[in-house]
Design a protein around this motif. Structure first.
Motif, PDB file in Angstrom:
ATOM      1  N   SER A 220       0.853  -1.194   0.000  1.00 15.36           N
ATOM      2  CA  SER A 220       0.000   0.000   0.000  1.00 15.36           C
ATOM      3  C   SER A 220       0.887   1.243   0.000  1.00 15.36           C
ATOM      4  O   SER A 220       2.054   1.197   0.390  1.00 15.36           O
ATOM      5  N   ASN A 221       0.345   2.366  -0.444  1.00 20.72           N
ATOM      6  CA  ASN A 221       1.134   3.596  -0.517  1.00 20.72           C
ATOM      7  C   ASN A 221       1.733   3.967   0.834  1.00 20.72           C
ATOM      8  O   ASN A 221       2.871   4.421   0.915  1.00 20.72           O
ATOM      9  N   THR A 222       0.982   3.787   1.898  1.00 25.85           N
ATOM     10  CA  THR A 222       1.449   4.164   3.227  1.00 25.85           C
ATOM     11  C   THR A 222       2.570   3.252   3.703  1.00 25.85           C
ATOM     12  O   THR A 222       3.611   3.729   4.170  1.00 25.85           O
TER      13      THR A 222
ATOM     14  N   ARG B 296       4.455   1.069   1.965  1.00 24.16           N
ATOM     15  CA  ARG B 296       5.576   0.862   1.035  1.00 24.16           C
ATOM     16  C   ARG B 296       6.769   1.767   1.363  1.00 24.16           C
ATOM     17  O   ARG B 296       7.911   1.314   1.405  1.00 24.16           O
TER      18      ARG B 296
END
Length: 72
Positions: free
Chosen positions: A44-46, A48
């Motif tokens: 996930s963006n958070t 990663r």
């Protein structure tokens, strides 16, 4: 007031229920339960970016202790 310094957790620390409240039947939750719920999707963006910081810091030998948000 200075920001408290976080300590390294094991994951087995329990979340404590408020005194005097009736939480009969509520599951006993630990920090590990939260970590599993919040960070299991490592792409996930958070997560990663944090994962990348951990991997690079580990490779450089500087990932000891805990990660502090918004530090240069």
């Amino acid at each position: 007031m200075p920001r408290p310094i976080p300590r390294l957790l094991s994951g087995s620390e329990p979340f404590l229920l408020p005194a005097g409240e009736d939480f009969a039947g509520a599951p006993a939750l630990t920090v590990l339960d939260f970590w599993r719920w919040s960070m299991s999707d490592l792409v996930s963006n958070t997560a990663r970016g944090v994962l990348a910081e951990f991997l690079v810091g580990s490779a450089l030998g500087i990932a000891s202790g805990t990660r502090v948000e918004w530090v240069p």
